[in-house]
Design a protein around this motif. Sequence first.
Motif, PDB file in Angstrom:
ATOM      1  N   GLY A  10      42.006  53.886   5.986  1.00  0.00           N
ATOM      2  CA  GLY A  10      41.945  51.916   5.855  1.00  0.00           C
ATOM      3  C   GLY A  10      41.754  51.752   7.121  1.00  0.00           C
ATOM      4  N   SER A  11      40.999  50.504   6.793  1.00  0.00           N
ATOM      5  CA  SER A  11      41.050  49.525   7.970  1.00  0.00           C
ATOM      6  C   SER A  11      40.885  48.346   8.140  1.00  0.00           C
ATOM      7  CB  SER A  11      39.362  49.271   8.344  1.00  0.00           C
ATOM      8  OG  SER A  11      38.687  49.433   6.569  1.00  0.00           O
ATOM      9  N   PRO A  13      43.927  45.082   7.279  1.00  0.00           N
ATOM     10  CA  PRO A  13      44.906  45.032   8.257  1.00  0.00           C
ATOM     11  C   PRO A  13      45.808  45.595   8.629  1.00  0.00           C
ATOM     12  CG  PRO A  13      44.727  42.892   6.504  1.00  0.00           C
ATOM     13  CD  PRO A  13      43.946  44.080   6.262  1.00  0.00           C
ATOM     14  N   ALA A  14      46.337  46.408   7.743  1.00  0.00           N
ATOM     15  CA  ALA A  14      47.838  47.933   8.289  1.00  0.00           C
ATOM     16  C   ALA A  14      47.142  48.979   9.112  1.00  0.00           C
ATOM     17  CB  ALA A  14      47.864  48.443   7.055  1.00  0.00           C
ATOM     18  N   THR A  33      37.531  54.797   6.798  1.00  0.00           N
ATOM     19  CA  THR A  33      37.460  54.071   5.716  1.00  0.00           C
ATOM     20  C   THR A  33      36.651  54.040   4.820  1.00  0.00           C
ATOM     21  OG1 THR A  33      37.604  51.456   5.518  1.00  0.00           O
ATOM     22  CG2 THR A  33      36.227  52.276   7.146  1.00  0.00           C
ATOM     23  N   LYS A  34      36.373  53.119   3.607  1.00  0.00           N
ATOM     24  CA  LYS A  34      35.552  53.712   2.636  1.00  0.00           C
ATOM     25  C   LYS A  34      34.270  53.991   2.511  1.00  0.00           C
ATOM     26  CE  LYS A  34      35.862  53.982  -2.637  1.00  0.00           C
ATOM     27  NZ  LYS A  34      37.344  53.665  -3.820  1.00  0.00           N
ATOM     28  N   ALA A  44      43.357  38.003   2.086  1.00  0.00           N
ATOM     29  CA  ALA A  44      44.429  37.273   2.886  1.00  0.00           C
ATOM     30  C   ALA A  44      43.993  36.048   3.846  1.00  0.00           C
ATOM     31  CB  ALA A  44      45.665  37.777   3.678  1.00  0.00           C
ATOM     32  N   HIS A  45      44.633  35.107   3.731  1.00  0.00           N
ATOM     33  CA  HIS A  45      44.543  34.258   4.662  1.00  0.00           C
ATOM     34  C   HIS A  45      45.644  32.942   6.127  1.00  0.00           C
ATOM     35  CE1 HIS A  45      41.323  33.040   2.748  1.00  0.00           C
ATOM     36  NE2 HIS A  45      40.654  32.280   3.216  1.00  0.00           N
ATOM     37  N   ILE A  46      46.491  33.161   5.315  1.00  0.00           N
ATOM     38  CA  ILE A  46      48.320  32.434   5.859  1.00  0.00           C
ATOM     39  C   ILE A  46      48.410  33.673   7.364  1.00  0.00           C
ATOM     40  CG2 ILE A  46      50.171  31.661   5.726  1.00  0.00           C
ATOM     41  CD1 ILE A  46      48.811  30.453   4.455  1.00  0.00           C
ATOM     42  N   GLN A 117      40.734  36.888   6.030  1.00  0.00           N
ATOM     43  CA  GLN A 117      40.729  38.781   6.866  1.00  0.00           C
ATOM     44  C   GLN A 117      39.502  38.611   7.300  1.00  0.00           C
ATOM     45  OE1 GLN A 117      43.174  40.526   3.256  1.00  0.00           O
ATOM     46  NE2 GLN A 117      42.178  42.387   3.964  1.00  0.00           N
ATOM     47  N   TYR A 141      38.493  59.319   1.975  1.00  0.00           N
ATOM     48  CA  TYR A 141      39.514  59.896   1.367  1.00  0.00           C
ATOM     49  C   TYR A 141      39.560  60.864   0.605  1.00  0.00           C
ATOM     50  CZ  TYR A 141      44.974  62.122   0.416  1.00  0.00           C
ATOM     51  OH  TYR A 141      45.765  61.735  -0.208  1.00  0.00           O
ATOM     52  N   ASP A 308      49.841  47.742   1.225  1.00  0.00           N
ATOM     53  CA  ASP A 308      49.756  47.053  -0.763  1.00  0.00           C
ATOM     54  C   ASP A 308      49.599  48.674  -0.935  1.00  0.00           C
ATOM     55  OD1 ASP A 308      49.657  44.439   0.216  1.00  0.00           O
ATOM     56  OD2 ASP A 308      47.090  44.360  -1.486  1.00  0.00           O
ATOM     57  N   GLY A 318      51.414  34.059   0.832  1.00  0.00           N
ATOM     58  CA  GLY A 318      51.006  34.065   2.199  1.00  0.00           C
ATOM     59  C   GLY A 318      51.443  35.611   2.456  1.00  0.00           C
ATOM     60  N   GLY A 320      50.627  39.595   1.961  1.00  0.00           N
ATOM     61  CA  GLY A 320      50.816  40.292   2.488  1.00  0.00           C
ATOM     62  C   GLY A 320      50.213  41.188   3.601  1.00  0.00           C
ATOM     63  N   SER A 321      48.792  40.562   4.139  1.00  0.00           N
ATOM     64  CA  SER A 321      48.641  41.429   5.133  1.00  0.00           C
ATOM     65  C   SER A 321      49.729  41.181   6.236  1.00  0.00           C
ATOM     66  CB  SER A 321      47.441  40.160   5.719  1.00  0.00           C
ATOM     67  OG  SER A 321      47.495  40.677   6.972  1.00  0.00           O
ATOM     68  N   ASN A 322      49.996  40.168   6.475  1.00  0.00           N
ATOM     69  CA  ASN A 322      51.372  40.040   7.206  1.00  0.00           C
ATOM     70  C   ASN A 322      52.587  40.831   7.346  1.00  0.00           C
ATOM     71  OD1 ASN A 322      50.627  37.135   8.655  1.00  0.00           O
ATOM     72  ND2 ASN A 322      51.110  37.038   6.596  1.00  0.00           N
TER      73      ASN A 322
HETATM   74  C1  LIG Z   1      43.316  36.233  -3.093  1.00  0.00           C
HETATM   75  C2  LIG Z   1      44.225  36.759  -2.438  1.00  0.00           C
HETATM   76  C3  LIG Z   1      44.351  36.099  -1.230  1.00  0.00           C
HETATM   77  C4  LIG Z   1      45.689  36.840  -0.403  1.00  0.00           C
HETATM   78  N1  LIG Z   1      45.946  36.036   0.278  1.00  0.00           N
HETATM   79  C5  LIG Z   1      47.502  35.968   1.187  1.00  0.00           C
HETATM   80  C6  LIG Z   1      47.418  35.723   2.679  1.00  0.00           C
HETATM   81  O1  LIG Z   1      47.264  34.104   2.509  1.00  0.00           O
HETATM   82  N2  LIG Z   1      48.256  36.030   3.669  1.00  0.00           N
HETATM   83  C7  LIG Z   1      48.603  37.470   2.983  1.00  0.00           C
HETATM   84  O2  LIG Z   1      49.283  37.786   4.256  1.00  0.00           O
HETATM   85  N3  LIG Z   1      48.090  38.331   2.491  1.00  0.00           N
HETATM   86  C8  LIG Z   1      47.176  37.659   1.222  1.00  0.00           C
HETATM   87  N4  LIG Z   1      46.871  38.607   0.318  1.00  0.00           N
HETATM   88  C9  LIG Z   1      47.387  39.834   0.458  1.00  0.00           C
HETATM   89  C10 LIG Z   1      46.587  40.776   1.866  1.00  0.00           C
HETATM   90  O3  LIG Z   1      45.041  40.863   0.685  1.00  0.00           O
HETATM   91  C11 LIG Z   1      46.908  42.275   1.240  1.00  0.00           C
HETATM   92  O4  LIG Z   1      48.250  42.186   1.455  1.00  0.00           O
HETATM   93  C12 LIG Z   1      45.964  42.914   2.728  1.00  0.00           C
HETATM   94  O5  LIG Z   1      45.190  42.882   2.866  1.00  0.00           O
HETATM   95  C13 LIG Z   1      46.989  44.294   2.898  1.00  0.00           C
HETATM   96  O6  LIG Z   1      46.124  45.039   3.893  1.00  0.00           O
HETATM   97  P1  LIG Z   1      46.077  46.609   3.228  1.00  0.00           P
HETATM   98  O7  LIG Z   1      45.630  46.940   5.348  1.00  0.00           O
HETATM   99  O8  LIG Z   1      47.483  47.357   3.383  1.00  0.00           O
HETATM  100  O9  LIG Z   1      44.577  46.795   2.527  1.00  0.00           O
HETATM  101  P2  LIG Z   1      43.844  46.269   2.399  1.00  0.00           P
HETATM  102  O10 LIG Z   1      43.895  45.700   2.941  1.00  0.00           O
HETATM  103  O11 LIG Z   1      44.022  46.242   0.899  1.00  0.00           O
HETATM  104  O12 LIG Z   1      43.352  47.966   2.932  1.00  0.00           O
HETATM  105  C14 LIG Z   1      42.876  49.022   2.510  1.00  0.00           C
HETATM  106  C15 LIG Z   1      41.314  50.173   2.716  1.00  0.00           C
HETATM  107  O13 LIG Z   1      41.891  51.718   2.954  1.00  0.00           O
HETATM  108  C16 LIG Z   1      40.431  51.573   2.247  1.00  0.00           C
HETATM  109  N5  LIG Z   1      40.466  52.175   1.258  1.00  0.00           N
HETATM  110  C17 LIG Z   1      40.802  52.611   0.025  1.00  0.00           C
HETATM  111  N6  LIG Z   1      40.813  53.813  -0.294  1.00  0.00           N
HETATM  112  C18 LIG Z   1      40.269  54.518   0.390  1.00  0.00           C
HETATM  113  C19 LIG Z   1      40.311  55.909   1.184  1.00  0.00           C
HETATM  114  N7  LIG Z   1      39.937  56.939  -0.475  1.00  0.00           N
HETATM  115  N8  LIG Z   1      40.037  56.311   1.654  1.00  0.00           N
HETATM  116  C20 LIG Z   1      39.254  55.902   2.757  1.00  0.00           C
HETATM  117  N9  LIG Z   1      39.699  54.077   2.535  1.00  0.00           N
HETATM  118  C21 LIG Z   1      40.522  53.943   1.429  1.00  0.00           C
HETATM  119  C22 LIG Z   1      39.382  50.250   2.265  1.00  0.00           C
HETATM  120  O14 LIG Z   1      38.268  50.477   2.372  1.00  0.00           O
HETATM  121  C23 LIG Z   1      39.914  49.451   2.763  1.00  0.00           C
HETATM  122  O15 LIG Z   1      39.418  49.433   4.485  1.00  0.00           O
HETATM  123  C24 LIG Z   1      45.462  38.067  -0.355  1.00  0.00           C
HETATM  124  C25 LIG Z   1      44.906  38.927  -1.307  1.00  0.00           C
HETATM  125  C26 LIG Z   1      43.988  38.212  -2.692  1.00  0.00           C
HETATM  126  C27 LIG Z   1      43.788  38.856  -3.326  1.00  0.00           C
END
Ligand SMILES: Cc1cc2nc3c(=O)[nH]c(=O)nc-3n(C[C@H](O)[C@H](O)[C@H](O)COP(=O)(O)OP(=O)(O)OC[C@H]3O[C@@H](n4cnc5c(N)ncnc54)[C@H](O)[C@@H]3O)c2cc1C
Length: 579
Positions: A10-11, A13-14, A33-34, A44-46, A117, A141, A308, A318, A320-322
């Motif tokens: 995954g690429s 924020p985490a 990353t997929k 995510a914005h905040i 994001q 994966y 996530d 806001g 999630g990404s944080n």
């Molecule tokens: C409308 C909306 C508004 C939001 N606003 C905010 C905000 O203001 N502030 C905030 O902090 N958060 C916000 N969030 C939440 C935030 O977007 C998520 O919490 C954040 O993206 C989580 O990061 P992550 O890296 O865990 O997962 P993701 O960003 O979902 O990244 C997952 C990664 O894994 C990859 N992946 C998935 N499955 C596979 C696989 N099988 N093989 C290889 N790669 C794979 C994907 O391609 C992706 O790169 C918002 C979400 C939404 C939907």
Amino acid sequence: MIETDVLIVGSGPAGSSMAALLSTYGVNNTLVTKYRWLSDTPRAHITNQRTMEVMRDLGLEQQCMLYATGQKLMGNNVFCTSLAGEELGRVATWGNHPHSFARHRLASPCEMNDLPQNLLEPIVFGAACGRGTRARLSTEYVSHVQDETGVTATVRDRMSGESYPIRAKYLIGADGGNSQVAADVGLPMQGKMGVAGSINIIIEADLSKYVAHRPSVLYWVLQPGSNVGGIGMGVVRMVRPWKEWLIIWGYDINQPAPEVSEEFAKSVVYALIGEQTVPVKVKSVSTWTVNHMHAQEYSRGRVFCMGDACHRHPPSNGLGSNTSIQDAYNLAWKMALVLKGKATPKLLQSYNAERAPIGKQVVDRANKSISEFGPIFEALGLLSTTDPKLMKANMESRKEATPLGAERRQKLREAIAYKVYEFDAHGVEMNHRYRSDAVAPDGTPEPAFAIDAELFHQPTTWPGAHLPHVWLEKDHKQLSSLDIAGKGRFTLITSIGGEGWIEAAKRASADTGVEIATVTIGPGCDAEDPFGEWAKAREIADDGCLLVRPDTYIGFRAHSGSPTASADLAAALNSILGK
Ligand SMILES: Cc1cc2nc3c(=O)[nH]c(=O)nc-3n(C[C@H](O)[C@H](O)[C@H](O)COP(=O)(O)OP(=O)(O)OC[C@H]3O[C@@H](n4cnc5c(N)ncnc54)[C@H](O)[C@@H]3O)c2cc1C
């Protein structure tokens, strides 16, 4: 067979943060990353101050600020009947109320901001690749098996369709809310997915004339009768001021996700704007669900999940990404020390103990924030009837010179003001405290929060808390107390009379091979405390010390000098390192 020390899936924020941190700490890592590129929508914005502190530690703060919308444009949270229509009220948000602004300035050297994001990810992912991460895009994966010495993952090249193995010492599941890694490894999850349905419509439209005088990232539009459930609340979310927007609209979660036509999308957009003549270009449409789920544990053996994959919740507050980036900041230094043979794998267990309670807190908080719209609906008389005509009449009655009108006005003001728990919950963002074996307690009880712990940041140097920020001076330059810590190493902070701790730190560093920077703060010391703010914040005597972990959380604290400083510090460090 491709071999790597850490395989990150995954690429987002985490995953990108984990890769950037590991590469910065000199750890061999590979990221798959997929899709062919990073996030293609803003999501995510905040971006809160704690996240910006991580970016500052990574040397990416300025780059983020270059692309971010500044805090000053985030300040009004508007409730209205449409952008062109009546305003129902506002609440000052994201550190823009003067009281809150002061608290933000006091809490951190960094500013919170609004960074979509799809603009954040390339910065962090780019830093990761530039510093050593080997990344494979369009690579999915598929599965993994783990044994005593490592993990063998099977991945699939989505261009050729070919599957191949990658062998790693550790596997990181940063694969988002539908995490396959978390499912495969059987993380215990609690809660429910799919609590509500949402439609995202991204548009280009110049809405300056409706919003520039009340700049905000969020405009909540209440239109009784226009949506499932009757109330009809939509969100107009700023992406870039004031020409790019995300429109969020609900769908009935008991039905399949709808196919959203451009015509329907535009009808929603125009209803929320409240005016039909603005040129609107629909850029994309997607659906997503509101979730209320968290993992009770984040790891199994050599597989660690983050972001996530572990905490799934709505965008309210806001967080999630944080939170995802903080997960990575917590685990990366631990994994680096274990892989370099300087700590035992026991240190990695503290990741669960420290981050899982915060994941649960964040999931609960974000969902509670949704329920806290209820009093606004009630104040407007939207809950006492399902008839849209009556609802509109009830809303109108708030303008009447009657006892009911006065009551509605009062209740509405209170209900809107209460939304600070969603839009200005500085304490939720900043007050995390860790309790685990990676913190050496000093025998003092955890300090209670003197004021609301969700709203207000309350710094302390209690072991397990975050190092407080104050402005110091060194070589005629201003620097934050946070700037002397971090960078993948431990930092020992003391002052005049603390020589014993400095000697102890040097010895502990020589014995363990773990880097410990030493810094004295005070008159004639390494850094000056010109305002006396550090002396107030440190909660120790001049000859006491703080041992700050690489993630800028306090690992050990001594209130004063000790004749057994070397033994005390060695014992604390060894216990943190899991020895
Ligand atoms: C409308 C909306 C508004 C939001 N606003 C905010 C905000 O203001 N502030 C905030 O902090 N958060 C916000 N969030 C939440 C935030 O977007 C998520 O919490 C954040 O993206 C989580 O990061 P992550 O890296 O865990 O997962 P993701 O960003 O979902 O990244 C997952 C990664 O894994 C990859 N992946 C998935 N499955 C596979 C696989 N099988 N093989 C290889 N790669 C794979 C994907 O391609 C992706 O790169 C918002 C979400 C939404 C939907």
